[in-house]
Enzyme design. Structure first.
Site, PDB file in Angstrom:
ATOM      1  N   HIS A 182       0.842  -1.181  -0.025  1.00 50.20           N
ATOM      2  CA  HIS A 182       0.002  -0.032   0.098  1.00 50.20           C
ATOM      3  C   HIS A 182       0.828   1.196   0.067  1.00 50.20           C
ATOM      4  O   HIS A 182       1.734   1.357   0.909  1.00 50.20           O
ATOM      5  CB  HIS A 182      -0.926   0.061   1.268  1.00 50.20           C
ATOM      6  CG  HIS A 182      -2.194   0.782   1.283  1.00 50.20           C
ATOM      7  ND1 HIS A 182      -3.140   0.435   0.296  1.00 50.20           N
ATOM      8  CD2 HIS A 182      -2.646   1.758   2.077  1.00 50.20           C
ATOM      9  CE1 HIS A 182      -4.053   1.350   0.246  1.00 50.20           C
ATOM     10  NE2 HIS A 182      -3.980   1.945   1.541  1.00 50.20           N
ATOM     11  N   LYS A 226      -9.947   6.400  -3.928  1.00 52.49           N
ATOM     12  CA  LYS A 226      -9.189   7.156  -3.435  1.00 52.49           C
ATOM     13  C   LYS A 226      -7.711   6.864  -3.821  1.00 52.49           C
ATOM     14  O   LYS A 226      -7.456   5.775  -3.732  1.00 52.49           O
ATOM     15  CB  LYS A 226      -9.465   7.314  -1.697  1.00 52.49           C
ATOM     16  CG  LYS A 226      -8.110   7.924  -1.036  1.00 52.49           C
ATOM     17  CD  LYS A 226      -8.890   8.226   0.103  1.00 52.49           C
ATOM     18  CE  LYS A 226      -7.640   8.170   1.483  1.00 52.49           C
ATOM     19  NZ  LYS A 226      -8.328   8.698   2.729  1.00 52.49           N
ATOM     20  N   LYS A 268      -3.727   7.541  -3.627  1.00 54.68           N
ATOM     21  CA  LYS A 268      -2.706   7.990  -2.580  1.00 54.68           C
ATOM     22  C   LYS A 268      -1.547   8.538  -3.671  1.00 54.68           C
ATOM     23  O   LYS A 268      -0.912   7.696  -4.401  1.00 54.68           O
ATOM     24  CB  LYS A 268      -2.141   6.701  -2.013  1.00 54.68           C
ATOM     25  CG  LYS A 268      -3.285   6.139  -0.820  1.00 54.68           C
ATOM     26  CD  LYS A 268      -3.015   7.327   0.187  1.00 54.68           C
ATOM     27  CE  LYS A 268      -3.992   6.770   1.436  1.00 54.68           C
ATOM     28  NZ  LYS A 268      -4.031   8.103   2.587  1.00 54.68           N
ATOM     29  N   ASP A 313      -5.380  11.491  -2.063  1.00 52.61           N
ATOM     30  CA  ASP A 313      -4.976  11.764  -0.739  1.00 52.61           C
ATOM     31  C   ASP A 313      -3.446  12.015  -0.985  1.00 52.61           C
ATOM     32  O   ASP A 313      -2.703  11.010  -1.171  1.00 52.61           O
ATOM     33  CB  ASP A 313      -5.192  10.628   0.231  1.00 52.61           C
ATOM     34  CG  ASP A 313      -4.922  10.919   1.611  1.00 52.61           C
ATOM     35  OD1 ASP A 313      -4.590  12.133   2.102  1.00 52.61           O
ATOM     36  OD2 ASP A 313      -5.230  10.134   2.775  1.00 52.61           O
ATOM     37  N   GLU A 343      -7.361  15.309  -0.472  1.00 49.76           N
ATOM     38  CA  GLU A 343      -7.316  15.185   1.054  1.00 49.76           C
ATOM     39  C   GLU A 343      -5.972  15.793   1.354  1.00 49.76           C
ATOM     40  O   GLU A 343      -4.868  15.191   0.987  1.00 49.76           O
ATOM     41  CB  GLU A 343      -7.416  13.597   1.463  1.00 49.76           C
ATOM     42  CG  GLU A 343      -7.645  13.330   2.718  1.00 49.76           C
ATOM     43  CD  GLU A 343      -8.068  11.864   2.828  1.00 49.76           C
ATOM     44  OE1 GLU A 343      -8.629  11.258   2.233  1.00 49.76           O
ATOM     45  OE2 GLU A 343      -7.587  11.292   3.938  1.00 49.76           O
ATOM     46  N   ASP A 383      -7.660  15.942   7.073  1.00 49.68           N
ATOM     47  CA  ASP A 383      -7.432  14.544   7.623  1.00 49.68           C
ATOM     48  C   ASP A 383      -6.554  14.842   8.737  1.00 49.68           C
ATOM     49  O   ASP A 383      -6.949  15.013   9.931  1.00 49.68           O
ATOM     50  CB  ASP A 383      -6.901  13.497   6.677  1.00 49.68           C
ATOM     51  CG  ASP A 383      -6.964  12.281   7.105  1.00 49.68           C
ATOM     52  OD1 ASP A 383      -6.996  12.023   8.585  1.00 49.68           O
ATOM     53  OD2 ASP A 383      -6.562  11.400   6.791  1.00 49.68           O
ATOM     54  N   LYS A 426     -12.249  10.510  11.886  1.00 42.33           N
ATOM     55  CA  LYS A 426     -11.440   9.325  12.155  1.00 42.33           C
ATOM     56  C   LYS A 426     -11.707   8.994  13.634  1.00 42.33           C
ATOM     57  O   LYS A 426     -11.472  10.075  14.475  1.00 42.33           O
ATOM     58  CB  LYS A 426      -9.932   9.334  11.996  1.00 42.33           C
ATOM     59  CG  LYS A 426      -9.662   9.209  10.294  1.00 42.33           C
ATOM     60  CD  LYS A 426      -8.377   9.223  10.095  1.00 42.33           C
ATOM     61  CE  LYS A 426      -8.078   8.947   8.523  1.00 42.33           C
ATOM     62  NZ  LYS A 426      -6.727   8.941   8.087  1.00 42.33           N
ATOM     63  N   GLU A 484     -14.651   5.198   4.071  1.00 41.18           N
ATOM     64  CA  GLU A 484     -13.456   4.470   3.583  1.00 41.18           C
ATOM     65  C   GLU A 484     -13.317   3.361   4.492  1.00 41.18           C
ATOM     66  O   GLU A 484     -12.294   2.976   4.906  1.00 41.18           O
ATOM     67  CB  GLU A 484     -12.379   5.115   3.185  1.00 41.18           C
ATOM     68  CG  GLU A 484     -11.954   6.073   4.561  1.00 41.18           C
ATOM     69  CD  GLU A 484     -10.636   7.044   4.382  1.00 41.18           C
ATOM     70  OE1 GLU A 484     -10.255   7.018   3.232  1.00 41.18           O
ATOM     71  OE2 GLU A 484      -9.969   7.329   5.361  1.00 41.18           O
TER      72      GLU A 484
HETATM   73  C1  MUC Z   1      -5.298   8.321   5.329  1.00 39.44           C
HETATM   74  O1  MUC Z   1      -4.451   8.976   5.159  1.00 39.44           O
HETATM   75  O2  MUC Z   1      -6.315   8.778   4.756  1.00 39.44           O
HETATM   76  C2  MUC Z   1      -7.126   5.866   4.769  1.00 39.44           C
HETATM   77  C3  MUC Z   1      -7.228   5.181   3.794  1.00 39.44           C
HETATM   78  C4  MUC Z   1      -5.996   4.823   3.186  1.00 39.44           C
HETATM   79  O3  MUC Z   1      -5.606   4.142   2.156  1.00 39.44           O
HETATM   80  O4  MUC Z   1      -5.004   5.324   4.051  1.00 39.44           O
HETATM   81  C5  MUC Z   1      -5.734   5.914   5.166  1.00 39.44           C
HETATM   82  C6  MUC Z   1      -4.829   6.998   5.595  1.00 39.44           C
HETATM   83 MG    MG Z   2      -6.082  10.846   4.688  1.00 40.77          MG
END
Ligand code: MUC
Ligand code: MG
Length: 397
Positions: free
Chosen positions: A38, A183, A185, A214, A240, A265, A289, A343
């Site tokens: 990931h 989402k 990254k 994000d 994000e 976040d 969260k 999520e």
């Molecule tokens: C985050 O920063 O949001 C949430 C989903 C994901 O893939 O990582 C987290 C952390």
């Molecule tokens: Mg995040």
């Protein structure tokens, strides 16, 4: 349906809960491999580490909770080892012997002797709510006023580090009807490369799914200005935490300058931060969260501020196992305005589920498990297998 134990601890004449003292608080570190790497801007996860908390009470009831972060110390200021040590050394001793029904009293007592350490506090508080729900034979959602929904839209994170793999993964999720909100990254490569990567995925998916990104704080304000402009041009609907969590002025500038929605976040560590983000107009959407807020109660306060200030709301995750996910579902199911969905896919990123009865994902939604407490029971064999301190047999050849 798992058989979850409940305790008839309400005096039938007075309606008062019988005393149930906190007797033992145990912590276990679990290391569970992820189904693939990931790739985040600050770390690549191949294992998720969760701190499991079990609280035993004098009436025999037991509550469970989870404290989990992301990528060791690369996401935030608490590590799994630190979470465990904060609970064992500082939180457990102040709670020992207290009445387990007095969750608010326990929260105040912990806050008095422990600053920060929100994830550790969240894990313990969750176990207190879980046990209280079980003793009263009601779901934790009921303790927060009751559920208004039994399922919520659930996003999936595309973070393999490769555009083609991400596209194939997204197409598979859509075909399975498991996720159609994605989402991505980004933030590890250059802004130009990232925007091109997002554009390719959006083009491949078209109107069958929505795309969000994000950055996990990786961009400077100058990067973010280019990034947000490019992202909205390729059809990305939300960004994000593009810049440093503490830089609310930069977040405010980005929020007011572009059409793409900006979500806070890492900037949100509890209700005080939610108020500051609202005051500074430093986001359009709040990623709420439970662990980052400091527990279910503090997360409910973040939600209340978010609702009052007119933010879009999104149910975030620290990539918890089924346990932390079940706890978040209890709270989130009491909120009618998660306009941006959730999520809560953590258990699906892991190669194994530690729950006896896995959480159900269907028709692009995550379902609220039914039962007392957080409606989650552990699979003891899985816990025994994934605990870090398990005796491992090595074969020497
Ligand atoms: C985050 O920063 O949001 C949430 C989903 C994901 O893939 O990582 C987290 C952390
Ligand atoms: Mg995040």
């Amino acid at each position: 349906m798992p058989i979850l134990q409940t305790y008839a601890n309400v005096d039938p004449y007075t309606g008062v809960l019988t005393l149930s003292k906190i007797e033992l608080i145990e912590t276990i570190i679990l290391d569970i491999p992820t189904i693939r790497g990931h790739v985040l801007s600050m770390a690549t996860m191949r294992i998720q580490t969760a701190v499991l908390v079990q609280i035993k009470f004098s009436d025999g009831s037991v509550g469970i909770g989870e404290g989990t972060t992301i990528g060791g110390l690369s996401y935030g200021p608490e590590s799994p080892e630190g979470i465990r040590s904060a609970i064992d050394t500082y939180i457990a001793p102040v709670l020992h012997g207290r009445c387990g029904n007095d969750v608010n009293g326990a929260i105040q007592c912990i806050d008095k002797s422990v600053k920060g350490n929100r994830i550790a506090k969240s894990a313990v508080e969750c176990a207190l709510w879980d046990a209280l729900g079980k003793r009263l034979a009601v779901p934790v959602a009921q303790l927060f006023g009751g559920s208004v929904t039994s399922e919520m839209p659930v996003a999936w994170t595309l973070a393999s580090g490769n555009s083609d793999t991400d596209i194939a993964e997204a197409q598979k999720m859509i075909a399975m009807r498991r996720h159609n909100i994605f989402k991505l990254k980004i933030g590890k490569r250059s802004v130009r490369e990232d925007v091109a990567h997002v554009g390719r995925i959006k083009k491949a998916i078209g109107d069958e799914g929505s795309i969000r990104v994000d950055i996990n704080q990786a961009w400077s304000l100058a990067d973010a200005r280019w990034g947000l402009k490019g992202l909205q041009d390729v059809g990305c609907e939300l960004v994000e935490q593009p810049v440093q969590a503490r830089d609310r002025m930069a977040m405010a500038e980005l929020t007011s300058s572009y059409e793409i929605a900006v979500m806070a976040d890492e900037a949100l560590n509890g209700p005080e931060d939610a108020l500051a983000v609202a005051t500074d107009k430093a986001a359009d959407v709040l990623a709420v969260k439970v662990a980052q807020s400091g527990g279910l109660k503090r997360a409910s306060e973040v939600l209340a501020i978010g609702q009052a200030a007119g933010f879009g709301l999104y149910g975030g995750t620290m990539l918890e196992t089924g346990l932390g996910t079940a706890a978040a579902l209890q709270l989130f199911s009491t909120i009618e305005t998660f306009r941006w969905g959730t999520e809560l896919f953590g258990p699906l990123l892991l190669t194994a589920d530690i729950l006896a009865e896995p959480i159900v994902y269907q028709d692009f939604c995550v379902k609220l498990p039914v039962g007392p407490g957080i409606a989650a029971g552990l699979d003891p064999d899985k816990v025994a297998f994934y605990r870090r301190d398990r005796e491992r047999t090595s074969i020497v050849i």
